[in-house]
Write a protein that holds these residues in place. Sequence first.
Motif, PDB file in Angstrom:
ATOM      1  N   THR A   3      -4.865   8.732  20.365  1.00 34.20           N
ATOM      2  CA  THR A   3      -5.930   7.525  20.287  1.00 34.20           C
ATOM      3  C   THR A   3      -5.985   6.631  19.404  1.00 34.20           C
ATOM      4  O   THR A   3      -5.675   6.989  18.319  1.00 34.20           O
ATOM      5  CB  THR A   3      -6.952   7.615  21.445  1.00 34.20           C
ATOM      6  OG1 THR A   3      -7.557   6.231  22.148  1.00 34.20           O
ATOM      7  CG2 THR A   3      -7.505   8.557  20.859  1.00 34.20           C
ATOM      8  N   ARG A   4      -6.075   4.753  19.692  1.00 33.62           N
ATOM      9  CA  ARG A   4      -6.588   4.233  18.244  1.00 33.62           C
ATOM     10  C   ARG A   4      -5.905   4.322  17.170  1.00 33.62           C
ATOM     11  O   ARG A   4      -7.044   5.410  15.683  1.00 33.62           O
ATOM     12  CB  ARG A   4      -8.163   4.173  18.517  1.00 33.62           C
ATOM     13  CG  ARG A   4      -8.643   3.615  19.726  1.00 33.62           C
ATOM     14  CD  ARG A   4      -9.534   3.876  19.962  1.00 33.62           C
ATOM     15  NE  ARG A   4      -9.896   3.186  21.598  1.00 33.62           N
ATOM     16  CZ  ARG A   4     -11.365   3.767  22.265  1.00 33.62           C
ATOM     17  NH1 ARG A   4     -12.310   3.835  21.358  1.00 33.62           N
ATOM     18  NH2 ARG A   4     -11.293   3.220  23.748  1.00 33.62           N
ATOM     19  N   THR A   5      -5.109   5.182  16.832  1.00 36.29           N
ATOM     20  CA  THR A   5      -4.106   5.588  15.680  1.00 36.29           C
ATOM     21  C   THR A   5      -4.142   5.226  14.455  1.00 36.29           C
ATOM     22  O   THR A   5      -4.187   6.041  13.342  1.00 36.29           O
ATOM     23  CB  THR A   5      -2.793   6.404  16.032  1.00 36.29           C
ATOM     24  OG1 THR A   5      -2.008   6.140  16.068  1.00 36.29           O
ATOM     25  CG2 THR A   5      -2.814   7.705  16.670  1.00 36.29           C
ATOM     26  N   GLN A  45     -12.607  -6.403  32.746  1.00 37.57           N
ATOM     27  CA  GLN A  45     -13.442  -4.475  32.148  1.00 37.57           C
ATOM     28  C   GLN A  45     -13.255  -5.222  30.710  1.00 37.57           C
ATOM     29  O   GLN A  45     -12.954  -4.824  30.059  1.00 37.57           O
ATOM     30  CB  GLN A  45     -12.227  -4.143  32.722  1.00 37.57           C
ATOM     31  CG  GLN A  45     -11.748  -4.105  34.273  1.00 37.57           C
ATOM     32  CD  GLN A  45     -12.902  -3.144  35.273  1.00 37.57           C
ATOM     33  OE1 GLN A  45     -13.814  -2.483  35.006  1.00 37.57           O
ATOM     34  NE2 GLN A  45     -12.910  -4.593  35.847  1.00 37.57           N
ATOM     35  N   ASP A  46     -15.025  -3.809  30.289  1.00 41.59           N
ATOM     36  CA  ASP A  46     -15.177  -3.673  29.300  1.00 41.59           C
ATOM     37  C   ASP A  46     -15.204  -4.401  28.183  1.00 41.59           C
ATOM     38  O   ASP A  46     -15.871  -5.204  27.691  1.00 41.59           O
ATOM     39  CB  ASP A  46     -13.508  -2.533  28.577  1.00 41.59           C
ATOM     40  CG  ASP A  46     -14.294  -1.123  28.262  1.00 41.59           C
ATOM     41  OD1 ASP A  46     -15.677  -0.873  28.548  1.00 41.59           O
ATOM     42  OD2 ASP A  46     -13.819   0.322  27.933  1.00 41.59           O
ATOM     43  N   TYR A  47     -15.979  -3.460  26.530  1.00 42.74           N
ATOM     44  CA  TYR A  47     -16.651  -4.548  25.735  1.00 42.74           C
ATOM     45  C   TYR A  47     -15.513  -5.203  24.982  1.00 42.74           C
ATOM     46  O   TYR A  47     -15.996  -5.401  24.303  1.00 42.74           O
ATOM     47  CB  TYR A  47     -16.912  -3.412  25.145  1.00 42.74           C
ATOM     48  CG  TYR A  47     -15.677  -2.135  24.087  1.00 42.74           C
ATOM     49  CD1 TYR A  47     -15.534  -0.887  25.402  1.00 42.74           C
ATOM     50  CD2 TYR A  47     -15.148  -2.386  23.151  1.00 42.74           C
ATOM     51  CE1 TYR A  47     -14.560  -0.376  25.063  1.00 42.74           C
ATOM     52  CE2 TYR A  47     -14.341  -1.238  22.617  1.00 42.74           C
ATOM     53  CZ  TYR A  47     -14.034   0.005  23.294  1.00 42.74           C
ATOM     54  OH  TYR A  47     -13.042   0.610  23.535  1.00 42.74           O
ATOM     55  N   TYR A  57      -9.044  -8.106  16.661  1.00 42.90           N
ATOM     56  CA  TYR A  57     -10.059  -7.377  17.959  1.00 42.90           C
ATOM     57  C   TYR A  57      -9.726  -6.338  18.496  1.00 42.90           C
ATOM     58  O   TYR A  57     -11.205  -5.876  18.723  1.00 42.90           O
ATOM     59  CB  TYR A  57      -8.396  -9.042  19.082  1.00 42.90           C
ATOM     60  CG  TYR A  57      -8.754  -8.158  20.237  1.00 42.90           C
ATOM     61  CD1 TYR A  57      -9.200  -8.488  20.479  1.00 42.90           C
ATOM     62  CD2 TYR A  57      -8.111  -7.387  20.584  1.00 42.90           C
ATOM     63  CE1 TYR A  57     -10.033  -8.046  22.255  1.00 42.90           C
ATOM     64  CE2 TYR A  57      -7.321  -7.178  22.079  1.00 42.90           C
ATOM     65  CZ  TYR A  57      -8.361  -7.299  22.880  1.00 42.90           C
ATOM     66  OH  TYR A  57      -8.779  -6.886  24.067  1.00 42.90           O
ATOM     67  N   TYR A  58      -8.743  -5.210  18.444  1.00 46.15           N
ATOM     68  CA  TYR A  58      -9.364  -4.485  19.540  1.00 46.15           C
ATOM     69  C   TYR A  58      -8.956  -3.622  18.496  1.00 46.15           C
ATOM     70  O   TYR A  58     -10.097  -2.485  18.412  1.00 46.15           O
ATOM     71  CB  TYR A  58      -6.809  -4.029  19.667  1.00 46.15           C
ATOM     72  CG  TYR A  58      -7.458  -2.312  19.963  1.00 46.15           C
ATOM     73  CD1 TYR A  58      -8.233  -1.976  21.492  1.00 46.15           C
ATOM     74  CD2 TYR A  58      -6.856  -2.015  20.046  1.00 46.15           C
ATOM     75  CE1 TYR A  58      -7.474  -1.254  22.090  1.00 46.15           C
ATOM     76  CE2 TYR A  58      -6.140  -0.232  20.455  1.00 46.15           C
ATOM     77  CZ  TYR A  58      -7.378   0.258  21.396  1.00 46.15           C
ATOM     78  OH  TYR A  58      -6.877   1.561  22.246  1.00 46.15           O
ATOM     79  N   SER A  59      -7.998  -3.012  17.637  1.00 44.79           N
ATOM     80  CA  SER A  59      -8.735  -2.155  16.473  1.00 44.79           C
ATOM     81  C   SER A  59     -10.099  -2.378  15.391  1.00 44.79           C
ATOM     82  O   SER A  59     -11.043  -1.731  15.609  1.00 44.79           O
ATOM     83  CB  SER A  59      -7.113  -1.247  15.554  1.00 44.79           C
ATOM     84  OG  SER A  59      -6.146  -1.310  16.035  1.00 44.79           O
ATOM     85  N   SER A  81      -6.411   6.840  30.108  1.00 48.10           N
ATOM     86  CA  SER A  81      -7.423   6.425  30.077  1.00 48.10           C
ATOM     87  C   SER A  81      -8.703   5.983  31.233  1.00 48.10           C
ATOM     88  O   SER A  81      -7.916   6.081  32.523  1.00 48.10           O
ATOM     89  CB  SER A  81      -6.931   4.696  29.752  1.00 48.10           C
ATOM     90  OG  SER A  81      -7.951   3.560  30.525  1.00 48.10           O
ATOM     91  N   GLY A  82      -9.437   6.393  30.659  1.00 49.82           N
ATOM     92  CA  GLY A  82     -10.887   6.481  32.317  1.00 49.82           C
ATOM     93  C   GLY A  82     -10.745   4.831  33.274  1.00 49.82           C
ATOM     94  O   GLY A  82     -10.850   5.349  34.120  1.00 49.82           O
ATOM     95  N   LEU A  83     -10.620   4.641  31.898  1.00 50.66           N
ATOM     96  CA  LEU A  83     -10.518   2.504  33.100  1.00 50.66           C
ATOM     97  C   LEU A  83      -9.980   2.571  33.907  1.00 50.66           C
ATOM     98  O   LEU A  83      -9.242   2.752  35.112  1.00 50.66           O
ATOM     99  CB  LEU A  83     -10.503   1.416  31.845  1.00 50.66           C
ATOM    100  CG  LEU A  83     -11.043  -0.059  32.126  1.00 50.66           C
ATOM    101  CD1 LEU A  83     -11.128  -1.161  31.059  1.00 50.66           C
ATOM    102  CD2 LEU A  83      -9.306  -0.289  32.772  1.00 50.66           C
TER     103      LEU A  83
HETATM  104  O1  F6P Z   1     -13.999   4.765  27.581  1.00 52.74           O
HETATM  105  C1  F6P Z   1     -13.951   3.071  27.189  1.00 52.74           C
HETATM  106  C2  F6P Z   1     -12.624   3.040  27.442  1.00 52.74           C
HETATM  107  O2  F6P Z   1     -12.412   1.961  26.678  1.00 52.74           O
HETATM  108  C3  F6P Z   1     -11.980   2.780  29.008  1.00 52.74           C
HETATM  109  O3  F6P Z   1     -12.430   2.285  29.441  1.00 52.74           O
HETATM  110  C4  F6P Z   1     -11.310   4.267  28.465  1.00 52.74           C
HETATM  111  O4  F6P Z   1     -10.541   4.330  29.372  1.00 52.74           O
HETATM  112  C5  F6P Z   1     -11.026   4.396  27.249  1.00 52.74           C
HETATM  113  O5  F6P Z   1     -11.961   3.717  26.234  1.00 52.74           O
HETATM  114  C6  F6P Z   1      -9.354   3.720  26.330  1.00 52.74           C
HETATM  115  O6  F6P Z   1      -9.478   3.123  25.406  1.00 52.74           O
HETATM  116  P1  F6P Z   1      -8.191   2.835  24.881  1.00 52.74           P
HETATM  117  O7  F6P Z   1      -7.626   1.439  25.591  1.00 52.74           O
HETATM  118  O8  F6P Z   1      -8.420   2.033  23.660  1.00 52.74           O
HETATM  119  O9  F6P Z   1      -7.122   3.983  24.308  1.00 52.74           O
END
Ligand code: F6P
Length: 501
Positions: free
Chosen positions: A323-325, A154-156, A100-102, A40-42
């Motif tokens: 990710t998000r599988t 943080q984030d959308y 909410y997430y997927s 995760s870049g975040l």
């Molecule tokens: O790029 C958007 C983002 O939410 C990042 O901030 C984060 O690194 C990445 O997607 C990871 O996504 P998830 O938390 O859904 O695995």
Amino acid sequence: MQIRQSAQIPAGGLVVIANREPYAHEWDAAGNVVVQRPASGLVTGIEPILRACGGTWVAHGGGSADRTQTDRMGRLAVPPEAPEYTLRRLWIEEEAYERYYSGFANEGLWPLCHMAHTQPAFRAPDWIAYQAVNETFAHAAIEETGADGLLLIQDYHFALVPKLVRDQAPHVVTSLFWHIPWPNSEAAGICPWKETILEGMLGADIVGFHTRQYCLNFLDTVQRYLECRVDLETMSVTYNGHRTLVRPYPISVEWPYPAATRAEGASLRDAFGIPADAHVSIGVDRADYTKGLVERVAAVELLLEENPSLLGKYVFVQLASPTRTRIPRYQRLADDLKEAVDRVNGRFGTEAWKPIVLQMRTFAPEEVRQYYAMADSALVTPLHDGMNLVAKEYVAACEDGHGALVLSVFAGAAKELEGALLVNPYDTQQVAGTILRAILMPLAERRARMQAMRDQIASHSIYDWSEALLADMTGARQQRGRFWPQRISPSWEHPREVVAG
Ligand code: F6P
């Protein structure tokens, strides 16, 4: 700690809310609890700040063994090996989390904000769950934030939290940082609940994006869909009497960066049986359709087709973290990627050499650094990306200045990294030609380009990012005075329906 004190960090540290937790505890096959770091870049960007300032990170507790490690409130000290701040895990009921997430966040807002040509899906039950989970997080954030608190959202995943916090605890100064692009106003208009989303975001004192273009897109969007006053001079929006600054804060990485040594990279090469004189390109991504992975493999295929002299002398190593599988689009991408790699390896590979090494699993940050150290070039070619911290990490890891970076013009990082070789990821011929250019680039040019990019990151690290954001939050606090009541939450009802027991 490298964050200069132009911003006043509250005594209890910062409060961050982010869906993804920086450390997950999982059961392994032998029944032991192991710690996992997410791809995760975040997390890469935000974690060094909390380590430096202290405070609390509020996140969804998603690890299978997460509950075994926390106190009654879901709290634990992290990093596990040398604690520096608090992680507070929230337990969200499974169906609500999925919706909410997927659902809303990743099948709705994610494709809406990225120009990657996947149609967003907006479903009413997902929207209901998104609102409920935002309430749960807002409630916890208020609990964690003291009277002089600064809350970094943080984030959308949390577009509604700024307004919820503002309504219940107006003394809290909030920023919402949107880690992904913001689309043009027409595209944003697709969302059936855009007005509520925008109102939620404008509850913040500051809304941050990676680039000025995303800020302008956002300002245009609020102007189009809300009765508000936009001031382009000060980059601010006044809505219902509240002013929100809208600013670019290009996120970055730690500097100095804990790079792996060339020797570590060389031993990884040996482990793969890659000859010392072969050129290795590296790709490090979540297996996401926005990352342009299948398109990248097609470019490598064309490169080999047009340059038979590279057969046996070039290897592309792609790390792709699942990710998000649970989302079908991501399952399809994983299948398409494996198929594309098999095609290229089948076409050009021999007993002794495979042109593409695909590793589909999660990698610890230390492992990723070894891969950077093994590489001669990095291919960072997303179809669209808010920033892309892999591009910056690779540059930060290239201490000897030897590497070359092939970078998509559609990544936010392209605005800052002038030494990169910029490409349009949709143009297979151009990407193939640019990889060849990276392979053939004279050492002096590589060094000059890399030095320019390293200088940029050294002077714009993650600590500069947080310093700028915190300074603006401190300014916002000063501007509105300290006249808010200490805490107003008597009527707050915990939104129990989404909180798992
Ligand atoms: O790029 C958007 C983002 O939410 C990042 O901030 C984060 O690194 C990445 O997607 C990871 O996504 P998830 O938390 O859904 O695995």
